[in-house]
Design a protein around this motif. Structure first.
Motif: not given
Length: 326
Positions: A240-268
């Motif tokens: 659950a991410a509510y901030a980042t330092r880079a406007d275009r943020t890279e993620i390790p997509f395939w390892p997260l996908l294979f682990n069935n991880v949910t990425l939730r982005l939160l704007g208050s």
């Protein structure tokens, strides 16, 4: 009333003004709150600066969304017994022109939440954006009772409240801080195990405590921590991410996908209405039993709002507050 405002975006010392404005009147369904403490959030200063190309949403803006104070007038349809009630305020300047950097603010009645008498105005003025964001990071994806929750930046405004809420909701809380020197500032009554990100292998240190991984990750700097989060996430975990330092943020997509991880982005500013209302109920309940604390940093009088904004923009320790004269 004495108020602070800006009519154009720019540096705090250039655009923020302090002076007299007409007292607002509550409309139907609204209450007027005599503000005692106004909370200053990074989002408030970003709006003032025109962050990410945002423009002036209204010709004049009284900034700040969060506050504590006392209801002193009610609009049509609001129970008159609310007058005199201590409250904490959220969302005052969310899609509205006039916030809490003033002696009075007007909000819909449900956005002035009863504040138990034994809780301080300083805590009340810290439950809005930081508290509701923290609640959403911890509980948007269901109960955390019996789960492992990792809170990055646990000493920050959102992080400290997220840790307290997760512990109150039955989770085992792990946490990170930037520097080893900050580890002794972490509350052991809330956090079962804390790790400094400046050590050689923080992922291994977290995995040593949580060998199967963690169920929820509360993320304040996704661009910095994406690889670490991937290394410590349990199967079906939520980041659950509510901030980042880079406007275009890279993620390790395939390892997260294979682990069935949910990425939730939160704007208050855009949480669902019922989610905000549930957050206010839970935050007030948790605060009432002592589960929530806030590190209060610098306090400024309303007349020094520009200094308060500069302090927030510069970063640093603790919640920044404005005290408002009666």
């Amino acid at each position: 009333m004495l108020a602070a405002w800006y009519d154009a975006q720019g540096p705090a010392t250039d655009v923020l003004q302090v002076g007299e404005l007409p007292d607002p009147r509550p409309g139907p369904g609204e209450v007027r709150v005599r503000v005692t403490v106004s909370g200053v959030n990074p989002g408030d200063t970003k709006k003032r600066r025109g962050w990410l190309g945002s423009s002036m949403p209204y010709p004049r803006v009284i900034p700040h969304s969060d506050a504590a104070g006392v209801v002193d007038a009610v609009g049509e349809g609001v129970d008159e017994r609310r007058a005199g009630q201590r409250v904490w305020v959220y969302g005052a300047q969310s899609y509205r022109p006039f916030g809490t950097a003033a002696q009075y603010t007007v909000v819909p009645g449900h956005q002035a939440v009863p504040l138990p008498d034994h809780l301080s105005d300083e805590l009340g003025a810290s439950l809005g954006i930081p508290g509701i964001t923290a609640h959403r990071t911890v509980l948007a994806d269901g109960p955390v009772d019996g789960k492992l929750v990792l809170v990055h930046g646990v000493l920050g405004g959102v992080g400290s409240l997220a840790a307290g809420l997760a512990r109150w909701a039955g989770a085992t809380v792990l946490a990170t801080v930037r520097r080893s020197a900050d580890l002794d500032r972490v509350d052991p009554a809330v956090v079962s195990h804390a790790v400094a990100l400046d050590q050689a292998d923080p992922a291994a240190a977290i995995r040593a405590y949580a060998p199967r991984g963690v169920d929820r990750i509360i993320e304040v700097a996704l661009s910095d921590n994406a690889d670490l989060d991937n290394a410590i996430a349990a199967g079906n975990a939520v980041i659950a991410a509510y901030a980042t330092r880079a406007d275009r943020t890279e993620i390790p997509f395939w390892p997260l996908l294979f682990n069935n991880v949910t990425l939730r982005l939160l704007g208050s500013d855009d949480f669902p209405a019922e989610a905000r209302r549930q957050a206010t109920r839970d935050l007030t309940s948790a605060a009432a039993v002592g589960a929530l604390t806030v590190d209060i940093g610098d306090r400024y009088p309303l007349e020094d709002i520009a200094k308060a904004h500069d302090r927030v923009d510069a970063g640093g320790r603790g919640r920044v507050l404005l005290t408002v004269p009666r």
